[in-house]
Design an enzyme around this catalytic site. Structure first.
Site, mmCIF file in Angstrom:
data_model
loop_
_atom_site.group_PDB
_atom_site.id
_atom_site.type_symbol
_atom_site.label_atom_id
_atom_site.label_comp_id
_atom_site.label_asym_id
_atom_site.label_seq_id
_atom_site.Cartn_x
_atom_site.Cartn_y
_atom_site.Cartn_z
ATOM 1 N N LYS A 188 50.284 88.594 17.031
ATOM 2 C CA LYS A 188 50.918 88.729 17.856
ATOM 3 C C LYS A 188 51.772 89.043 18.449
ATOM 4 O O LYS A 188 51.194 89.292 19.873
ATOM 5 C CB LYS A 188 51.678 89.228 16.712
ATOM 6 N N SER B 237 56.500 92.969 8.914
ATOM 7 C CA SER B 237 56.646 92.737 10.274
ATOM 8 C C SER B 237 56.449 91.557 10.667
ATOM 9 O O SER B 237 56.558 90.076 11.618
ATOM 10 C CB SER B 237 56.636 93.629 11.227
ATOM 11 N N SER C 109 52.427 95.634 7.028
ATOM 12 C CA SER C 109 53.242 94.022 8.243
ATOM 13 C C SER C 109 52.050 92.950 8.250
ATOM 14 O O SER C 109 52.699 92.009 8.943
ATOM 15 C CB SER C 109 53.325 94.163 9.505
HETATM 16 N N1 GLN Z 1 57.956 97.531 6.996
HETATM 17 C C1 GLN Z 1 57.347 98.644 7.048
HETATM 18 C C2 GLN Z 1 58.075 99.132 8.164
HETATM 19 O O1 GLN Z 1 59.312 98.552 8.312
HETATM 20 C C3 GLN Z 1 56.222 98.269 7.325
HETATM 21 C C4 GLN Z 1 56.091 97.603 9.132
HETATM 22 C C5 GLN Z 1 54.282 97.194 10.065
HETATM 23 O O2 GLN Z 1 53.740 97.777 8.944
HETATM 24 N N2 GLN Z 1 54.063 97.152 10.658
HETATM 25 O O3 GLN Z 1 58.122 99.995 8.760
#
Ligand code: GLN
Length: 479
Positions: free
Chosen positions: A68, A143, A167
């Site tokens: 990532k 994400s 994410s």
């Molecule tokens: N979807 C969640 C957010 O937008 C989680 C993001 C994540 O785990 N980095 O914050």
């Protein structure tokens, strides 16, 4: 045989028996990238010269991996898919990268993500959206959407993601792969570009549970450079891969099966529970009474921490610098403003504003402090259950992957897709998502299992037993 469609543990067997070389495996991954990357767009950068060590020892794991784009790799660009970090080259390796390199891992490239890991669809990336390999007009989740899509598209054998509120697990669920968030403190965050430091955790995205255990073996462990990493011995997680759940007690929270849950997802999860029942686990309906406050608590905590963590991007030390055309405050202050105005995307700005507001002196007690208190209540709910139960089970996400564009203009509906995943981060507990079926539209569905802190072995044992008695993890996309 298409090597890129195999799992890491299958490939390691082939390497050991001299039936395949790391070079051939890397070649087959690159061939797939040639074929499908133009449609999937999982990567933001691909390494041209991945180094394959020639002399590999017993412990080496020379498997192609996607990383990532929020983990520092020495002298390589790392941007968190944000314009503000364009051109930033990391001055050191994240601990996870060091560990992977030591294990002989073949770093294929950096995978796409929502900007600064804020999002659930990978649409908030300055490089554009990644597409779900199962259905190209759908999002891969986020994400870590690039990591999950790369693995599902067989453009990586496995990948690394980060999980602040889901994410790793939500994109794994949307892409039909296995995603695991370890206990907070299990994996070093050193060199992971921070979003919300008390929630962030790095973890594996893989094709099956055995690979998840294998990859966690490589990245887990205490690190003196991360003061929140925990000094506890790391077990060999592959030893936990036991096809046996006899006598285990698993809770099904009634709050997870309410309005908003897609009936197809619910059916798949209920069927999965039946599979585990047949293998000897017992199930009971339980209650996590503060579930309803999870999303609000998460978005207060995460945005507050983010507003503070992202204050460092001001055009001085990292990434881009923009000078103002006209003087408004002072050349220096104008440069900060201009750099941030140009460098951050809409979602990141929204969160910085939300977080700054919650932390401001007039609202700190009403929002941030209240959030911390509710966070403790949520954690207490779990502690209470884990006194009697070995695990908690439910869906990873209320729906399957949605269409690209469907939720970008409706942040609240996007936030709600994290409803089942955020509480594991708020409580610091480990959790896994694994494939448990497909919708009529042929979109993958994820099963979510949580256990108490540092009980990753229990997580793997239950997930592995499920996998051994089903076939979902063997499905591969043809691209
Ligand atoms: N979807 C969640 C957010 O937008 C989680 C993001 C994540 O785990 N980095 O914050």
């Amino acid at each position: 045989m298409e090597l890129n469609k195999l799992t890491a543990h299958e490939l390691l067997d082939l390497i050991k028996n001299k039936k395949a070389t790391p070079q051939e495996i890397l070649g087959s991954v690159h061939e797939q990238i040639e074929k499908s990357e133009k449609d999937v767009k999982a990567y933001v950068r691909i390494n041209e010269n991945t180094v394959v060590a020639t002399a590999s020892d017993e412990r080496s794991v020379p498997i192609p991996i996607g990383i990532k784009d929020n983990m520092c790799i020495l002298d390589q660009e790392t941007t968190c898919s944000s314009k503000i970090l364009k051109g930033f080259k990391a001055p050191y390796n994240a601990t996870v990268i060091d560990k992977l390199k030591k294990s002989g891992a073949l770093l294929i490239g950096n995978t796409n993500m929502d900007e600064f890991a804020m999002g659930s669809s990978t649409e908030n990336s300055c490089y554009g959206t990644t597409h779900n390999p199962w259905k190209l007009d759908c999002v891969p989740g986020g994400s870590s959407g690039g990591s999950a899509a790369a693995v599902a598209a067989n453009e990586a054998i496995w990948a690394i993601g980060s999980d602040t509120g889901g994410s790793i697990r939500q994109p794994a669920s949307f892409c039909g792969v296995v995603g695991m968030k370890p206990t907070y403190g299990r994996v070093s965050r050193y060199g992971l570009i921070a979003f919300a430091s008390s929630l962030d955790q790095i973890g594996p995205i893989t094709k099956d549970v055995a690979d998840s255990a294998l990859l966690l073996n490589i990245i887990a462990g205490y690190d003196e450079r991360d003061s929140t990493s925990v000094d506890m011995p790391v077990p060999d997680y592959t030893q936990a891969l036991e096809n046996n759940v006899k006598g285990l007690k698993i809770g099904i929270p009634k709050e997870y099966f309410v309005e908003g849950l897609d009936p197809e997802v619910k059916d798949a999860v209920m069927t999965a529970i039946e599979v585990l029942k047949k293998q000897g686990a017992t199930f009971e309906e339980v209650s996590l009474p503060h579930t309803d406050y999870g999303i609000a608590t998460y978005y207060i905590t995460a945005t507050s921490e983010a507003s503070s963590n992202l204050a460092r991007y001001d055009g001085v030390q990292y990434g881009i610098r923009e000078l103002a055309k006209k003087t408004r405050k002072s050349p220096l202050l104008d440069m900060y403003d201009e750099t941030r105005a140009v460098g951050f995307g809409a979602e990141v700005k929204r969160r910085i504003m939300l977080g700054t507001y919650s932390l401001s002196s007039g609202y700190y007690d009403a929002y941030y402090l209240k959030g911390l208190k509710v966070r403790t209540l949520i954690k207490n709910d779990f502690d209470k259950l884990f006194a009697d139960f070995d695990a908690i089970i439910g869906p990873t996400s209320p729906t399957t992957a949605f269409k690209i564009g469907d939720r970008v203009n409706d942040p609240l509906s996007m936030y709600l897709s994290d409803i089942y995943t955020v509480s594991a981060n708020l409580s610091g507990i480990p959790a896994i998502s694994l494939p448990c079926g497909f919708s009529k539209e042929k979109l993958p569905i994820g099963l979510h299992i949580m256990t108490k802190p540092f009980a990753e072995e229990m997580l793997f044992r239950i997930a592995y037993t499920y996998e051994q008695n089903t076939q979902w993890h063997k499905q591969r996309v043809e691209l």
